[in-house]
Write a protein that holds these residues in place. Structure first.
Motif, short mmCIF file in Angstrom:
data_model
loop_
_atom_site.label_atom_id
_atom_site.label_comp_id
_atom_site.label_asym_id
_atom_site.label_seq_id
_atom_site.Cartn_x
_atom_site.Cartn_y
_atom_site.Cartn_z
N GLU A 197 22.20 28.63 161.10
CA GLU A 197 23.64 29.07 160.50
C GLU A 197 23.72 30.41 160.95
OE1 GLU A 197 23.69 29.41 156.21
OE2 GLU A 197 25.77 29.89 156.23
N TYR B 28 27.52 26.62 166.14
CA TYR B 28 28.78 26.34 165.30
C TYR B 28 29.29 24.86 165.47
CZ TYR B 28 32.97 27.06 162.74
OH TYR B 28 34.03 26.75 161.84
N ILE C 39 28.77 27.33 156.42
CA ILE C 39 29.64 26.61 157.24
C ILE C 39 29.84 25.33 157.15
CG2 ILE C 39 29.93 26.42 159.77
CD1 ILE C 39 27.93 28.82 160.18
#
Ligand SMILES: [Zn+2]
Ligand SMILES: [Zn+2]
Length: 759
Positions: free
Chosen positions: A636, A680, A717
């Motif tokens: 993360e 990501y 996220i």
């Protein structure tokens, strides 16, 4: 008129009797007020009806800030008035009402802080200054009612002005059980690592100076010991990191002030409110551009846990130094609960620290610091403990029966569910051995006593071998309680549903491990839960992936990555090149490759945690898990500044989100996109894939909301991306705000299923 009033809620240890006393006197009423053995308060009033009415109105309207009134039960009495004036009288042991509880520990208040700094005040520079509005509560109480003799303050008989203030109705310390001063209260003292006293007239500030100069100290606080050190010097931090279980685990810090915290971390207004609240939790803050503390505090993470001082002692530690923060991390030896007793500390921490800063007040209840992070503008608990436990969660409905949930295995808590209140214990930790099992048992019994609960059933996990399952079985047998076993992810969704008072939900639950109804390892699940059916339906899940070596694979994510990659690629060279990151190097890598070639059957899991681990290993972000959640947390952090460069379309095969494709896509793109972007992209794939599946199922079922729970829901996220997909489909997206999404919330979910859903 004569009336008897019983007040339930959090009404002991919050200055409630002094408040009642003043209110009664103001209204010209006679009678008495007293604490009861069930943590409630009993009031007898004699006087004009109008005055009684005014009293009752103001009782709720003007209650002390920390008091919570749940019920006010009023009975009109017959007979003549017996009292000439109003008095606070001796507490009764009566236990008639359930559901009251004493408050959590409360950070030092502004009045006490002012007196601490006032040379004319008798408690000037006294490290344990407190009043009716602040100080320890839960951590000092041994039994009810909350009177001084039932707390560990009984070791310190009040003298002089402490005694005078205690009996003065106009004083802020009128009936304050924690009142103390340098003459009659607890004392602080410094010792060497073997417990030899170091004579010093100002031990607290001397401790601060030692910390600043690079020493490692164990500092005794309210609920246990902290291991403390400088946050800028490499030597003490390196020394702390020499023990294996602390090799990379992030240390929490205590900043000297809010401004100091803002010097090294970004603080939003929501985070500021949490940092400065009376609960004084650790808040995970993003490191700022100006972060100048040692990278060893929270290695390879984008955020760092920060709390503000919550006792006078903490404030004084910073008085003679200019450090912005000290490391102040819970003193938990591996697999043990937080250390609380002085002799225990010398035995268990003597090897780790240079000095001890002790005080001589016993700690009745261990209680770790709470940990929170903020997603958008919502708080999310990592750990709900000091400052919150044992205050109840107020539910929107009442259950008929009282039930205790014992939770799962890791990051555990217990929960007592009674009527419309859920009392969740302090953080217990990983219940894997005798010590933590004992702690769980003691904490649960204490909670049952403190809340005067008549337990009828006990809920636990479905896993047949968990320590908590065995304990639940034993308790059920001993006490004649019903035993209710609840599937791990079902408990997560039930907790979320009760928190939001919804009757049906499609819940996405992502975590490391939960025992499935078929005995296999679950951890990336989409469940449909309704109140009516009592059970749940498993609608979809992540693809099953091999766990080469079982538990060893959870420690060495390269094994998970190799297992997944080998489905489509020859991983021999790749794995051999990285064999240095395996416990037994090349030998082990060759063994893994042999296993893969032979197609030996291995344990499989749908765990989301393991997929994140695999991505972390493929990207080289983390090769070994030295603490719970490490690879996923580092992934993360790597993704925080990334973008969705791959923009992968989730591959959904029936009721399953394909993760093999994801790992391959990341693997093939190394060197073509940055690590941040790839990290990501992996988050985006999992979040959008699961959310898409959940939305599809919710629409099929006609359900209006999708929820997200499990330890991976701490990931900002994943949570944010899932929210976008769900809300874009016109559905509500539910997350936890009152209980941890991780396993600290499981005991509550179990109790909910047993207490509300299954009769
Ligand atoms: Zn105070
Ligand atoms: Zn005193």
């Amino acid at each position: 008129m004569r009336v008897k009033i019983n007040v339930t809620g959090i009404v002991q240890g919050v200055g409630f009797r002094p408040f009642v006393y003043r209110l009664a006197v103001q209204n010209g009423l006679a009678g008495y007020v007293r604490n009861r053995g069930d943590a409630g308060v009993e009031i007898l009033l004699e006087g004009e009806e109008q005055s009684v009415q005014r009293f009752l109105r103001d009782l709720k309207a003007k209650k002390p800030p920390l008091a919570q009134i749940h019920d006010v039960i009023t009975t009109t009495l017959k007979g003549k008035n017996e009292h000439a004036k109003f008095a606070i009288i001796k507490s009764s042991e009566t236990t008639e009402f359930s559901g009251s509880v004493i408050p959590p520990d409360i950070a030092i208040c502004d009045d006490c802080l002012r007196e601490l700094r006032d040379p004319k005040d008798p408690r000037y520079e006294y490290f344990f200054i407190t009043c009716t509005n602040c100080g320890p509560r839960f951590t000092i109480i041994e039994r009810l009612p909350y009177d001084r003799e039932n707390t560990t303050m009984r070791d310190f008989p009040m003298r002089g002005y402490c005694q005078r203030e205690y009996v003065d109705p106009l004083n802020r310390r009128f009936h304050a059980q924690t009142v103390a001063c340098p003459t009659c209260g607890p004392k602080a003292y410094l010792t060497t690592r073997d417990g030899t006293l170091i004579e010093h007239e100002d031990p607290v500030r001397e401790a601060g100076r030692l910390l600043s100069e690079g020493a490692i100290l164990a500092v005794k606080g309210y609920g246990g010991f902290h291991v403390a050190s400088s946050a800028t010097r490499e030597e003490p931090l390196q020394a702390l990191r020499r023990t294996k279980h602390r090799r990379a685990k992030p240390f929490a810090m205590m900043a000297r002030s809010l401004d100091a915290a803002k010097g090294f971390a970004e603080v939003t207004s929501k985070e500021e409110a949490l940092l400065t609240s009376p609960s004084r939790s650790i808040v995970l803050l993003n490191k700022s551009g100006g972060y100048a503390l040692s990278p060893l505090v929270a290695p390879d993470l984008h955020n760092v846990g920060v709390m503000l001082p919550y006792t006078a002692m903490h404030y004084m530690l910073f008085d003679r130094v200019d450090d912005a923060a000290f490391v102040m991390t819970s003193a938990n030896p591996p697999t043990q609960p937080i250390v609380k007793d002085n002799d225990e500390a010398i035995r268990m921490l003597g090897d780790t620290v240079d000095y001890f800063l002790f005080h001589n007040r016993r700690i009745a209840n261990r209680c770790d610091d709470s940990v929170l992070r903020v997603h958008g503008n919502r708080q999310s608990f990592i750990r709900r403990s000091r400052g919150y436990a044992p205050a109840p969660l107020m539910l929107k409905e009442k259950t008929e029966r009282c039930i205790v949930g014992l939770g799962g295995e890791l990051n555990n808590t217990a929960c007592v569910l009674q009527a419309n209140k859920a009392f969740i214990s302090q953080h217990i930790g990983d219940v894997e051995n005798v010590e933590t099992r004992k702690f769980l048992q003691e904490a649960t019994n204490h909670l049952i006593r403190l809340t005067n609960s008549q337990v009828e059933a006990v809920a636990c996990d479905l896993h047949p071998k968990f320590t908590t399952t065995l304990l639940a079985q034993a308790l059920a047998e001993q006490n004649g309680w019903q035993l209710i076993q609840v599937q791990h992810h079902h408990a997560h969704v039930a907790a979320l549903m009760m928190e939001h008072a919804v009757d049906e939900l499609v819940g996405v639950v992502c975590d490391g491990y939960g025992y499935g109804v078929d005995g296999s390892a679950w951890g990336g699940e989409i469940l449909f839960c309704t109140r009516e059916s009592a059970g749940f339906e498993r609608l979809a899940h992540l693809e099953k992936q091999p766990l080469l070596g079982g538990d060893v694979a959870t420690r060495y994510p390269l094994r998970v990555a190799a297992g997944i990659l080998s489905r489509k690629t020859d991983v021999a060279n790749w794995l051999l090149e990285r064999s240095g990151h395996l416990l037994h190097g090349e030998t082990e890598a060759k063994l893994i490759l042999q296993q893969l070639q032979k197609g030996v059957s291995v344990v499989e899991t749908t765990s989301c945690g393991r997929v994140l681990d695999a991505v972390a290993a493929v990207l080289g972000v983390c090769y070994e898990r030295t603490y719970e959640g490490e690879p996923a947390m580092k992934l993360e952090s790597a993704a925080v500044r990334g973008k969705d460069a791959l923009n992968l379309k989730p591959v959904i095969n029936g009721n399953m989100l394909d993760t093999t494709q994801l790992i391959h896509a990341v693997f093939e793109s190394i060197g073509k996109a940055s690590t941040a972007d790839l990290a990501y992209s992996a988050h985006a794939y999992i979040a959008r894939g699961l959310a898409t599946l959940a939305v599809e199922k919710a629409l099929e079922k006609g359900v209006k909301a999708v929820g997200f729970s499990g330890g991976a829901a701490s990931n900002q996220i994943l949570t944010q991306l899932m929210r976008e997909t769900v809300e874009a489909a016109g559905l509500r997206f539910l997350v936890h705000e009152a209980v941890p999404p991780g396993d600290g919330g499981v005991s509550f979910g179990q109790a909910v299923v047993g207490g509300f859903w299954r009769f």
